[in-house]
Design a protein around this motif. Structure first.
Motif, short mmCIF file in Angstrom:
data_model
loop_
_atom_site.label_atom_id
_atom_site.label_comp_id
_atom_site.label_asym_id
_atom_site.label_seq_id
_atom_site.Cartn_x
_atom_site.Cartn_y
_atom_site.Cartn_z
N GLU A 151 -11.56 4.65 -0.20
CA GLU A 151 -11.69 3.63 0.85
C GLU A 151 -10.40 3.55 1.66
O GLU A 151 -9.30 3.64 1.11
CB GLU A 151 -12.00 2.27 0.24
N LEU A 195 -10.72 -3.87 5.25
CA LEU A 195 -11.36 -2.60 4.94
C LEU A 195 -11.68 -1.88 6.25
O LEU A 195 -12.45 -2.38 7.08
CB LEU A 195 -12.64 -2.82 4.13
N TRP A 206 -7.95 1.21 3.81
CA TRP A 206 -7.62 -0.22 3.93
C TRP A 206 -6.37 -0.40 4.78
O TRP A 206 -5.54 0.51 4.90
CB TRP A 206 -7.36 -0.82 2.55
N ALA A 240 -5.87 -8.35 4.08
CA ALA A 240 -6.38 -7.02 3.73
C ALA A 240 -7.67 -6.78 4.50
O ALA A 240 -8.57 -7.62 4.49
CB ALA A 240 -6.63 -6.93 2.23
#
Length: 803
Positions: A154, A197, A156, A195
């Motif tokens: 992923e 994504l 981020w 944070a």
């Protein structure tokens, strides 16, 4: 090839034990430039030589030239790789400040106390960032909200605070900086703010592999939600060992079966055997296929591919790399129509591992993995009559358990005496039942496969638990000096040679000397003190000729570990200390008593003296055997001024608190209740003031006078805080050395610059554990020799420390 691999290994080891890399690349290249023409010249002469004597001499010269060539290659390759990795570092301007970074999750994220720990591949768009960092993402302190689930690959955007890798430096301790360097992790930190994504999909091959590992792990948990040994099965399936409990690890350590619960060469070979055998059986029954390619080669290629897939799924540990490279060499030899000796295959695997990962030599697993295979080859090879069946299994297990003893003592300060028996039970169960069922469950995660594996693993753990509890199941021993370890390994090699070999009879005596050896202790009237590096806390070990005292036990680090377990007990084992005559807990602050429970559980303590009753736990749970067990604390008294005793010509005396003080009051973090201990030997004295403040310092001056507090060495009160070390107290103590115990980058600013300057102004040399590691204080038994002080990061300096 064996000589070439051994020489290359020597070059790698030489560089990895240096304090600096300066000049080593030039030296390695110089050796290469000299060795290459020498090797070519020897090869030409050997091609033209005639006569056995002349050819033999040229062959010896060529072997020496090849060894020099390999040594130079090992030095230059390792130095070059190390220089590149050190250049990939966190810029000093970004250390300790909040920065926004972008990147992808690498590896398999680990769940930690409601949060995550994971390796993050950083986008190099911001100058000064390394390529990889290890991050922690904790629950929100204000709301308690948990971080979202993380998946490998992923992308981020995080607001993080980073710092360069930094570990504790103690004798016998774990070098975390070396471990991080070997993994390519050049910064550590934690997620602090926002944070986001950016992209949930992975973009690299290994990201897909790690995501597959996570899916397999989750599928095993879903199929076996109530399994007692699910953590062990997950470790066998995908190499994720974080779910194995500390109690289980202790059982594995005491029985010597830890290699079975992590994916090892045995499991890789098992996968290759099963898949290759199945493919070969099918291939033989298809004439069209068998005519195009022999079934033996097809089976070998299938085994190699299956083992490679399992190696990727396991995380590519060193034993896995070694096993797969050995299989690769054997398959290439088969397809090339050549016969290669197993020892040559092992040498090729050794070269392959070192070329890919020169830092592998810093891992105990590297030496144990290659050492175990070498022992097996020496045990089974070169015998006129081959031993088969259960006799071969018994012989191999006895040989491996015995031959690895010097390495186990050197690396882990212990070796399990029940290892042969434990492995004779565990190896068949894991190899024939638990591992095959678990491997099949990777493709079909169903209770039909996992429930029997869990049941058999549970029975195995009960048997291992019983063996671990036997009175003489486990022997602890201080690690001998490197030269004696090398002599012990030579003795083991001699014992593995055929009967009648000269010098073989003397080998057991050499091994006996390895076990008889004990580290030296101070002479009568002298003592040694180690101010351990425990971060923001205090732990000091004082040793006389025949007694040992521990002053404070360091901090606790969350609910999972503490300084007692991670620092003090390994240090005591490495120092040959098997019991403590006294444990002094200065006061009840967590940074002084956080590791006390682990110390009391891990080593016999004759008695405990405390500054406050709150400093001593009445009982605690110890899970060595998997079940809670109350451990009584032998509290003799609270410390009080005037108490004293003498050990081996060394005087111990408490200077504070005063007689009749109420040590049971509940002040919580009342630093002024600290025990103040002075240790006097013939060559000087050491003052341990705990966390006292200026008020108590004034009281001590009033009760002992300006000259009554003199000490050659003092550990600064309260870690060098401005709340202590007043000018009058500093002038009264007038030491030659002062030691500040503090955590690296601590939020309190300890030791404070004013305190540092105050001690320096009276002529004292300042030492600090956060920068220099554990501080050793040697007080001589002779007045004229006085006191000497040294630091662990100086005496054991390596090129990666502080980088």
């Amino acid at each position: 090839m064996k000589i070439f691999a051994a020489a290359f290994l020597s070059g790698v080891c030489l560089v990895q034990t240096r304090a600096a890399l300066d000049g080593w690349l030039v030296a390695g290249v110089a050796v290469l430039l000299l060795a290459v023409p020498s090797t070519l010249a020897c090869a030409l002469l050997r091609a033209r030589c005639s006569g056995a004597r002349g050819c033999a001499g040229i062959s010896v010269a060529m072997g020496m030239a090849m060894a020099a060539l390999a040594f130079g290659a090992g030095v230059s390759w390792t130095t070059w790789r190390a220089e590149l990795r050190l250049q990939d570092q966190l810029g000093s301007a970004l250390e300790g400040v909040d920065v926004v970074v972008h990147g992808r999750v690498a590896g398999l994220p680990s769940a930690r106390e409601g949060g995550w720990r994971f390796v993050f591949e950083l986008d190099p768009s911001l100058p000064g960032l390394p390529s990889r960092a290890e991050l922690s993402w904790y629950p929100d302190r204000r709301t308690g909200a948990l971080p979202p689930a993380l998946q490998a690959g992923e992308q981020w955007s995080f607001e993080v605070r980073l710092r360069r890798p930094r570990g504790l430096a103690n004798p016998g301790g774990f070098d975390q900086e070396a471990w991080q360097l070997g993994r390519g992790v050049r910064a550590t930190g934690y997620v602090r703010g926002k944070a986001v994504l950016l992209d949930p999909e992975p973009d690299r091959f290994m990201h897909h592999v790690h995501r597959l590992r996570a899916r397999v792990r989750d599928a095993l948990h879903a199929a076996l939600p109530a399994g007692e040994q699910t953590g062990l099965l997950v470790a066998l399936a995908v190499g994720e060992r974080g779910e194995i409990s500390p109690a289980q690890w202790d059982i594995f350590r005491r029985t010597g079966v830890g290699h079975l619960v992590s994916i090892s060469g045995l499991h890789v070979a098992l996968v290759g055997l099963l898949c290759g055998g199945a493919l070969g059986a099918v291939w033989r029954r298809a004439p069209v296929l068998a005519l195009r390619c022999p079934a033996q080669k097809a089976a070998a290629l299938g085994a190699l591919i299956a083992a490679g897939g399992y190696a990727l799924l396991s995380g590519l540990g060193i034993p896995v790399q070694r096993a797969w490279l050995m299989l690769l060499a054997a398959v290439l030899a088969l397809f090339g129509g050549r016969s290669v000796a197993p020892s040559q295959v092992l040498a090729l695997a050794l070269l392959g591992v070192l070329v890919v990962d020169p830092w592998a030599v810093l891992s105990a697993g590297f030496w144990l993995s290659f050492g175990a295979v070498a022992v097996i080859l020496a045990t089974l090879g070169g015998r006129p009559h081959a031993v088969r069946g259960w006799r071969a299994a018994v012989r191999i297990q006895l040989a491996v358990s015995f031959a690895l003893m010097p390495l186990l003592v050197a690396q882990f300060q212990s070796f399990p005496l029940v290892s042969p028996l434990a492995n004779l039970l565990a190896v068949p169960l894991v190899s024939l039942v638990i591992a095959p069922l678990t491997l099949l469950a990777i493709a079909w995660p169903h209770p039909v496969l996992l429930a029997p594996a869990d049941a058999v693993a549970g029975l195995m753990m009960k048997a291992l638990e019983w063996m671990a509890a036997l009175p003489y199941a486990f022997h602890e021993h201080a690690p001998p000096p490197p030269w004696l370890t090398a002599v012990g390994l030579a003795a083991v090699a001699a014992l593995l040679l055929p009967r009648g070999t000269p010098g073989r009879v003397a080998a057991p005596l050499v091994l006996a000397s390895l076990l008889v050896w004990q580290p030296s202790r101070p002479a009568q009237g002298g003592f040694v003190a180690q101010v351990l590096d425990v971060g923001q806390g205090l732990a000091v070990h004082v040793q006389t000729r025949s007694h040992d005292l521990l002053f404070d036990a360091g901090p606790a680090w969350g609910s999972a570990s503490d300084a007692g377990e991670r620092v003090i007990l390994p240090y005591l084992r490495a120092s040959g200390v098997r019991r403590l005559d006294r444990l002094v807990l200065s006061h009840a602050d967590a940074d002084h008593v956080g590791g006390a429970a682990s110390v009391l559980a891990g080593v016999p303590v004759a008695e405990v003296i405390a500054g406050q009753t709150e400093a001593v736990p009445g009982a605690h749970e110890h899970r060595m055997k998997g079940r809670p067990r109350a451990v009584a604390v032998p509290v003799r008294m609270a410390c009080a001024a005037g108490q004293s005793w003498a050990w081996d010509g060394v005087l111990f005396e408490f200077l504070h608190p005063s007689q009749g003080a109420d040590s049971s009051r509940p002040p919580g973090n009342d630093n002024d209740a600290s025990c103040v201990l002075r240790v006097r030997g013939a060559g000087g004295s050491l003052l341990l003031p705990g966390d006292i403040g200026i008020r108590v310092e004034a009281s001590l001056l009033a009760s002992h006078g300006e000259d009554g507090l003199r000490a050659e060495v003092v550990v600064s009160a309260h870690h060098g805080s401005r709340s202590a070390s007043s000018a009058r107290f500093v002038d009264a103590v007038l030491p030659e050395h002062v030691v500040h115990t503090a955590g690296h980058g601590n939020a309190f600013g300890h030791p404070h610059p004013e305190v540092w300057a105050r001690w320096a102004d009276v002529g004292a040399r300042n030492w600090r554990t956060d920068a220099q590691g554990a501080i050793r204080i040697d007080v001589s038994d002779r007045v004229e020799e006085g006191v000497s002080v040294s630091a662990a990061r100086v005496s054991g300096e390596r090129y990666w420390h502080g980088r």
